[in-house]
Write an enzyme that holds these catalytic residues in place. Structure first.
Site, mmCIF file in Angstrom:
data_model
loop_
_atom_site.group_PDB
_atom_site.id
_atom_site.type_symbol
_atom_site.label_atom_id
_atom_site.label_comp_id
_atom_site.label_asym_id
_atom_site.label_seq_id
_atom_site.Cartn_x
_atom_site.Cartn_y
_atom_site.Cartn_z
ATOM 1 N N GLU A 79 72.993 9.248 28.764
ATOM 2 C CA GLU A 79 72.261 9.465 27.516
ATOM 3 C C GLU A 79 71.808 8.152 26.873
ATOM 4 O O GLU A 79 71.671 8.065 25.649
ATOM 5 C CB GLU A 79 73.111 10.278 26.551
ATOM 6 N N HIS A 98 77.333 7.276 19.744
ATOM 7 C CA HIS A 98 77.240 8.677 20.160
ATOM 8 C C HIS A 98 78.629 9.121 20.601
ATOM 9 O O HIS A 98 79.252 8.479 21.450
ATOM 10 C CB HIS A 98 76.254 8.878 21.301
#
Length: 244
Positions: A79, A98
């Protein structure tokens, strides 16, 4: 080691997030802007053992396009677009977190919005909620730039964004600020779940009470909280090894 201090800072951030319960196991990453088209980011290595045990050797410089061949069998996060597109499109942001905080995910799945339901109990969290915690409604793996762009559209100009069925993105002018914001949103979600379980009122505090919540400044809101979290790591024997 190039940017040794910054790499240690990111490693500590990963350990703080994991120790606080926001990044269980091997999922999650932290990045820091390292130039106009590069970042330092927590990568996954051949002896991956989870964020709680991150060292500076797990943090590598990576281009925004993620095309770098990393040493020692390391790979950039799948990601990475979360970090790359946020840093590209938000010049005021220097650091991105994240993580998969369980209370944030649970509150979202239960349909419980994160509102300023408390006040002086946790002023920074209440102020974040007062400004609004946006939600990216897709529970997808954000592995392409167009998905990151969708997430950023949902996020707008806010410093945090809940990802429904997935986790959280938190940003900051520093790694410490991004981490503390993530901690604040997770505490808001935890209290929301507790109050809901007890059958409590999840309506926001009255406007006149919310207006009385001051900004206590970064010295207390972020720097002191960061030092506290690092001290808790060290007390638990989970501080960053000297050789890291």
């Amino acid at each position: 080691m190039e940017l040794a201090g910054e790499r240690c800072l990111i490693a500590l951030a990963c350990r703080v997030l994991a120790h606080a319960g926001l990044a269980d196991s091997v999922l999650g990453h932290v990045s820091l802007r390292a130039g106009p088209d590069r970042m330092l980011v927590r990568c996954r290595g051949p002896r991956e053992s989870g964020l709680l045990f991150t060292t500076a050797q797990d943090v590598h410089p990576v281009g925004m396009d993620g095309a770098d061949v990393l040493p020692g069998g390391y790979t950039a996060p799948v990601e990475l677009p979360i970090h790359a597109e946020t840093l590209r499109r938000r010049p005021e942001v220097a650091a991105v977190v994240h993580a998969h905080p369980p209370a944030i995910v649970a509150a979202g799945l239960a349909g419980l919005p994160l509102r300023p339901i408390f006040g002086a109990y946790d002023i920074p969290a209440a102020r974040l909620a007062l400004q609004g915690v946006p939600v990216y409604e897709r529970g997808v793996l954000i592995r392409r730039a167009e998905l990151a762009e969708e997430m950023l559209a949902a996020m707008g100009d806010r410093p945090v964004c809940a990802l429904r069925g997935h986790g959280l993105v938190a940003t900051g002018a520093t790694v410490q600020q991004a981490v503390v914001r993530a901690l604040n949103v997770e505490e808001l979600a935890r209290m929301t779940l507790r109050a809901n379980l007890a059958g409590g009122d999840l309506e926001p505090l009255p406007a006149e009470d919310l207006a009385e919540l001051p900004d206590l400044g970064s010295g207390l809101n972020e720097e002191a909280v960061w030092r506290h979290r690092v001290a808790r790591l060290e007390l638990a024997g989970l501080g960053l090894p000297e050789e890291a």
